[in-house]
Structures are given as C-alpha cells and as structure tokens.
Design a protein around this motif. Sequence first.
Motif, short mmCIF file in Angstrom:
data_model
loop_
_atom_site.label_atom_id
_atom_site.label_comp_id
_atom_site.label_asym_id
_atom_site.label_seq_id
_atom_site.Cartn_x
_atom_site.Cartn_y
_atom_site.Cartn_z
N ARG A 3 -18.44 74.27 -153.50
CA ARG A 3 -18.56 72.84 -153.80
C ARG A 3 -18.28 72.56 -155.27
N ASN A 36 -14.88 70.29 -156.14
CA ASN A 36 -15.14 68.96 -156.69
C ASN A 36 -14.89 68.86 -158.19
N HIS A 37 -14.40 69.93 -158.79
CA HIS A 37 -14.00 69.89 -160.19
C HIS A 37 -12.49 69.65 -160.24
N ALA A 95 -15.75 68.86 -150.16
CA ALA A 95 -15.61 67.71 -151.06
C ALA A 95 -16.73 66.70 -150.87
N THR A 96 -17.04 66.00 -151.94
CA THR A 96 -18.05 64.95 -151.90
C THR A 96 -17.49 63.69 -152.58
N LEU A 117 -13.62 62.06 -153.92
CA LEU A 117 -12.66 63.08 -153.49
C LEU A 117 -12.67 63.23 -151.98
#
Length: 265
Positions: A190, A194-195, A235-236, A239
């Motif tokens: 994660r 997500n970066h 993804a969160t 995104l």
Amino acid sequence: MAILRRAFPGLAVAALLVRESRAAAPEALEELLARHVVLPEDGVSRVRYAAWKASAADMAALDAWIAAAAAQRPSAMARGEAYAYWANLYNALTLKVVLDRYPVRSIRDIRSTGVPFDPRQFIGPWRTRLVTVEGRRMSLDDIEHETMRPTFRDPRVHYAVNCASIGCPNLWPRAWRAGTLEAALDEAARAFVNHPRGAVFRADGGLRVSSIYKWFQEDFGGSEAGVIAHLRHYATGELARRLATATRIAEDAYDWALNDAATLS
C-alpha cells in the motif's frame, strides 16, 4: 559443562544452533535498521550510510548478523519464516555491498565481480556471489530471482526486498518476521502503490507506474491489465478512484539514485 559436552556431544551442537539462531534473529538486524534507517516526510526511506560506515561496531554487527543468518537452514523453515529469512538476508547483503563501497551515487555504480563472462556484471552488484547458504554460493539475483520469486510466487516479494535506490519500495526500519509477515507485506504494498513513484496519473491523464511493474510484469498478472488490477487492490483515495476506469499504462519510470539520508541535508 566441558564434561557434559564430551559425554553428550549433541548438546554442544544444539547449543551452537541456538546461539546462531539468536544471532540471526530479526531483532538483531532490526536494532541496526532502527538506528540507521529514516522515513522522512516525502515517504521515501533513506539510510544513514555515512554514520553506519563510521561505526566500526555497527559494521561488525551487520557482518555478524549475515554470517549467523548464512549458517541457518531455510530449507527446513516454514513458508513464512523462510520468506522473512530470505528478505532480511537480501536487504542485509545489499546494505553491506553499499556500505563497503560508500560513498557512491547509485548502487549501479558498483559492478559485479567474479563473473567475467556475464554482461550484467557492468550494471550493478547483483551477480556477485556474496554468501553461502546450505552449501550454495549465492548472489543477490540468486536470492531474489532464483529463490524468492519462484518459491513464494507472490508479487509482494518486490515490496520486501530493497535495492538501495530512491525508486525502490521502502527499506523499513524493522526486520521481516514470520508472525507479522502478511500484514507487513500488505502495508509495504500500500505504501508503495500509493506513493507517486509507485503509481500516479500525469497532468494529461496518462498513468505512470514504477518500472518494477514493467520489468516483472509476469509477477503482476502478466499484462498491463494485470498490473492495473494489482494497483487497484492496494490503491486508496483519489488514486483508487482513477484506477477504477484505467485501461492502459502510459509510461514507467525508476530513480536509481542512492537512498542516502545525506541527500536530505
């Protein structure tokens, strides 16, 4: 005690195995990582290579941990324990390779040795045989590509091992452990996905991903669709919303600059 060892030689062997196991325990490696790995606000972990190399005690401690780990038998370990073992050993060896040659601008400035007819010797240290485990002399490539990937068949291997580069998934200031492995691997996945260096949509709407997803596409479903499905899983926020309708990858990128804490100052 000496009398007992002579009378019961198996006790001496057992005691030695216990000492080796303790010396190679995740806690021993984690003490070093906690002291020298930092996670700044930009979300990219860095290593205090200069401070680590300046500490004779910590350099010796890393060597001792690697030697103790190499004396273990991962073939006799349960899956989670073996997974954590190999990931910790890979990361410890990578740190040693960089520390032994530091200062360098990139791990790719360190060429492999002992493989004169291998063209890949010129693009990094991954072909040098660094350690002997259960009688087999192994390189970093042997650990990652010949052992971890085919054995565990888990794309999260790529979040567990660190190649000392800004573009790589983070080296965490803790060691991998069998008991927390699944949760920790998901956390690492994660964090990277997500970066922006994992996945990000450009201003023109195109999806840019880490080159890891191109180089090892076979581990992420074998296609762009498989990679996108993998990204969606972790993804969160915004995104995740944009990935829901994504159908192709526009480009990939990777930053080979050393993950050196000195670059933060």
